[in-house]
Write an enzyme that holds these catalytic residues in place. Structure first.
Site, PDB file in Angstrom:
ATOM      1  N   CYS A 149       0.815  -1.228   0.000  1.00 50.13           N
ATOM      2  CA  CYS A 149       0.000   0.000   0.000  1.00 50.13           C
ATOM      3  C   CYS A 149       0.846   1.274   0.000  1.00 50.13           C
ATOM      4  O   CYS A 149       0.511   2.257  -0.688  1.00 50.13           O
ATOM      5  CB  CYS A 149      -0.959  -0.007   1.189  1.00 50.13           C
ATOM      6  SG  CYS A 149      -0.326  -0.814   2.660  1.00 50.13           S
ATOM      7  N   HIS A 192      -2.824   5.999   4.599  1.00 48.64           N
ATOM      8  CA  HIS A 192      -1.398   6.159   4.874  1.00 48.64           C
ATOM      9  C   HIS A 192      -0.952   7.532   4.366  1.00 48.64           C
ATOM     10  O   HIS A 192      -1.386   7.984   3.298  1.00 48.64           O
ATOM     11  CB  HIS A 192      -0.569   5.114   4.113  1.00 48.64           C
ATOM     12  CG  HIS A 192      -0.744   3.700   4.600  1.00 48.64           C
ATOM     13  ND1 HIS A 192      -1.448   3.361   5.727  1.00 48.64           N
ATOM     14  CD2 HIS A 192      -0.247   2.537   4.100  1.00 48.64           C
ATOM     15  CE1 HIS A 192      -1.398   2.047   5.900  1.00 48.64           C
ATOM     16  NE2 HIS A 192      -0.680   1.528   4.921  1.00 48.64           N
TER      17      HIS A 192
HETATM   18  N1  NAP Z   1      -4.743  -3.640   4.631  1.00 48.16           N
HETATM   19  C1  NAP Z   1      -3.997  -3.068   3.680  1.00 48.16           C
HETATM   20  O1  NAP Z   1      -3.854  -1.838   3.583  1.00 48.16           O
HETATM   21  C2  NAP Z   1      -3.314  -3.911   2.673  1.00 48.16           C
HETATM   22  C3  NAP Z   1      -2.723  -3.295   1.589  1.00 48.16           C
HETATM   23  C4  NAP Z   1      -2.088  -4.063   0.633  1.00 48.16           C
HETATM   24  C5  NAP Z   1      -2.058  -5.409   0.783  1.00 48.16           C
HETATM   25  N2  NAP Z   1      -2.649  -6.014   1.854  1.00 48.16           N
HETATM   26  C6  NAP Z   1      -2.585  -7.466   1.954  1.00 48.16           C
HETATM   27  O2  NAP Z   1      -3.892  -7.999   1.757  1.00 48.16           O
HETATM   28  C7  NAP Z   1      -4.031  -9.204   2.516  1.00 48.16           C
HETATM   29  C8  NAP Z   1      -5.252  -9.112   3.416  1.00 48.16           C
HETATM   30  O3  NAP Z   1      -5.125  -8.008   4.299  1.00 48.16           O
HETATM   31  P1  NAP Z   1      -6.316  -7.531   5.232  1.00 48.16           P
HETATM   32  O4  NAP Z   1      -5.859  -6.225   5.763  1.00 48.16           O
HETATM   33  O5  NAP Z   1      -7.628  -7.600   4.539  1.00 48.16           O
HETATM   34  O6  NAP Z   1      -6.308  -8.650   6.394  1.00 48.16           O
HETATM   35  P2  NAP Z   1      -7.471  -9.083   7.394  1.00 48.16           P
HETATM   36  O7  NAP Z   1      -8.418  -7.961   7.641  1.00 48.16           O
HETATM   37  O8  NAP Z   1      -6.789  -9.697   8.565  1.00 48.16           O
HETATM   38  O9  NAP Z   1      -8.283 -10.230   6.590  1.00 48.16           O
HETATM   39  C9  NAP Z   1      -7.666 -11.450   6.249  1.00 48.16           C
HETATM   40  C10 NAP Z   1      -8.619 -12.237   5.354  1.00 48.16           C
HETATM   41  O10 NAP Z   1      -7.957 -13.442   4.964  1.00 48.16           O
HETATM   42  C11 NAP Z   1      -8.801 -14.553   5.275  1.00 48.16           C
HETATM   43  N3  NAP Z   1      -8.031 -15.745   5.586  1.00 48.16           N
HETATM   44  C12 NAP Z   1      -7.107 -15.898   6.557  1.00 48.16           C
HETATM   45  N4  NAP Z   1      -6.630 -17.161   6.560  1.00 48.16           N
HETATM   46  C13 NAP Z   1      -7.294 -17.823   5.565  1.00 48.16           C
HETATM   47  C14 NAP Z   1      -7.270 -19.163   5.074  1.00 48.16           C
HETATM   48  N5  NAP Z   1      -6.476 -20.091   5.613  1.00 48.16           N
HETATM   49  N6  NAP Z   1      -8.080 -19.482   4.036  1.00 48.16           N
HETATM   50  C15 NAP Z   1      -8.893 -18.563   3.498  1.00 48.16           C
HETATM   51  N7  NAP Z   1      -8.981 -17.273   3.928  1.00 48.16           N
HETATM   52  C16 NAP Z   1      -8.176 -16.919   4.944  1.00 48.16           C
HETATM   53  C17 NAP Z   1      -9.596 -14.089   6.460  1.00 48.16           C
HETATM   54  O11 NAP Z   1     -10.742 -14.892   6.615  1.00 48.16           O
HETATM   55  P3  NAP Z   1     -11.389 -15.195   8.072  1.00 48.16           P
HETATM   56  O12 NAP Z   1     -12.191 -13.960   8.411  1.00 48.16           O
HETATM   57  O13 NAP Z   1     -12.217 -16.391   7.807  1.00 48.16           O
HETATM   58  O14 NAP Z   1     -10.266 -15.418   9.021  1.00 48.16           O
HETATM   59  C18 NAP Z   1      -9.909 -12.658   6.047  1.00 48.16           C
HETATM   60  O15 NAP Z   1     -10.974 -12.651   5.125  1.00 48.16           O
HETATM   61  C19 NAP Z   1      -2.707  -9.388   3.236  1.00 48.16           C
HETATM   62  O16 NAP Z   1      -1.882 -10.213   2.444  1.00 48.16           O
HETATM   63  C20 NAP Z   1      -2.144  -7.992   3.288  1.00 48.16           C
HETATM   64  O17 NAP Z   1      -0.745  -7.990   3.397  1.00 48.16           O
HETATM   65  C21 NAP Z   1      -3.286  -5.293   2.801  1.00 48.16           C
END
Ligand code: NAP
Length: 343
Positions: free
Chosen positions: A130, A242
């Site tokens: 991001c 950010h």
């Molecule tokens: N947040 C940001 O600004 C941002 C920016 C760029 C990239 N990212 C990337 O995007 C990804 C997600 O980030 P987030 O902020 O959305 O995280 P988050 O809010 O913690 O959500 C994680 C998601 O992944 C799912 N998940 C976890 N383990 C899983 C599994 N074994 N099988 C299937 N689904 C699974 C979770 O499902 P459950 O609810 O069922 O646990 C939830 O839907 C990460 O790789 C992060 O590095 C985030």
């Protein structure tokens, strides 16, 4: 006929935003499927005015799905993306699992759309970190005009960048401080409420964090391998968006006024820059918006051809969900989706 799109990680911060963005932008999907872990089986997520029941990723058959927007973390992506891609479904991944693979394009559509052509090698396209996404959107038009030599950036990163549990931690700690309960860091290495933490991701041997390293490697891959960048990434107690304090050294002269004029015309950018009238953007104001905001553009007299500026964007949108949906739109516009499935 529209596409079948899966959102993996649909219950997370980024996944929910992906569903919002797909709906808002009217992506040509006939069917959208929400996937997450077994913990979320049967829970409901919103997609426009519809409600989707969450299915599990680990037993989902992707053979008739065209695009998978993957946002379930690096380990899950490493495990599942190759299999999904082999089933003929293009994976647009948000984690860092594939970003540095030379067979996987790392795409910010406003910056390097043409690099997408290489995606058929693996059928996977990576979305950048991001902090990098908003930086390159703002700097690409200036690089085209005056060639960037070196960037010094300090980030002020919101807690939503670390997932939904991290947002809960800021809320819980803030409340604990007010009612004099003990404050327990879990997701973050130190207390985040009423504090700032100069650590995003893990430390590496050279003293930089992995987040700082990502900004270097991804800026080189997306924008120009010759650009030197040094970053200090800091977590701040802000829920969404950010911010970045950026100092840039160019090869050729460029004034603040010229930079403002260029950025006013640049795709994805919005210049808000009249500090005397209070016209500059804060993270709170950028939350929920699509633009990358650039404020406080000024000449840096301590270096030759230097400019300083303040860049702010919603990390869940341009930093993640919006960029991923823009990549899907790019594939659609260039007729690359079903072609990939047939390859
Ligand atoms: N947040 C940001 O600004 C941002 C920016 C760029 C990239 N990212 C990337 O995007 C990804 C997600 O980030 P987030 O902020 O959305 O995280 P988050 O809010 O913690 O959500 C994680 C998601 O992944 C799912 N998940 C976890 N383990 C899983 C599994 N074994 N099988 C299937 N689904 C699974 C979770 O499902 P459950 O609810 O069922 O646990 C939830 O839907 C990460 O790789 C992060 O590095 C985030």
């Amino acid at each position: 006929m529209g596409y079948k799109v899966a959102v993996a990680g649909a219950t997370g911060n980024v996944g929910r935003e992906m569903l919002n963005v797909l709906d808002e932008r009217g992506f040509p999907a006939d069917e959208v499927v929400a996937l997450a872990s077994r913990r979320s089986l049967g829970t409901e997520v919103s997609f426009g005015d519809r409600v989707l029941k969450v299915k599990t990723l680990d037993n989902y058959d992707f053979s008739d799905t065209d695009i998978c927007l993957m946002s379930a973390g690096g380990a899950v992506s490493k495990e599942f993306s190759p299999e999904i891609a082999r089933a003929g479904c293009v994976v647009i991944d948000n984690s860092s699992a594939w970003r540095y693979d030379s067979d996987v394009p790392l795409i910010v559509p406003e910056v390097n759309a043409d690099a997408i052509t290489g995606f058929t090698k693996r059928n996977i396209i990576a979305n950048p970190n991001c902090s990098t996404a908003q930086l390159v959107v703002a700097l690409k038009p200036l690089h085209d005009r005056a060639r960037i030599k070196r960037i010094v950036v300090a980030t002020y990163q919101s807690v939503s960048g670390a997932g939904k549990d991290a947002m809960d931690e800021l809320f819980t700690q803030t409340r604990a401080v007010f009612v004099s309960d003990p404050v327990e860091p879990k997701k973050f290495p130190k207390r985040i409420a009423f504090n700032v933490i100069p650590q995003v991701d893990v430390f590496m041997e050279d003293g930089y964090t992995r987040e700082e390293w990502k900004m270097v490697a991804e800026t080189k891959k997306i924008l120009d391998k010759n650009i030197k960048l040094t970053a200090t990434c800091v977590r701040v107690p802000v829920f969404v968006s950010h911010s970045e304090a950026v100092n840039v050294e160019f090869e050729q002269p460029i004034s603040a006024e010229e930079a403002r004029d260029i950025l006013r015309e640049a795709p994805g950018c919005l210049v808000v820059d009249n500090p005397a009238e209070g016209a500059y953007v804060t993270p709170y104001e950028a939350a929920g918006e699509d633009a990358t905001y650039i404020s406080r553009i000024r000449e840096d007299a301590t270096v030759e051809n230097g400019l300083s500026m303040w860049i702010v964007a919603d990390n869940l949108r341009k930093g993640a969900a919006l960029n991923a949906v823009q990549i899907a739109e790019l594939l659609h516009e260039r007729g690359l989706i079903r072609q990939a499935a047939l390859a």
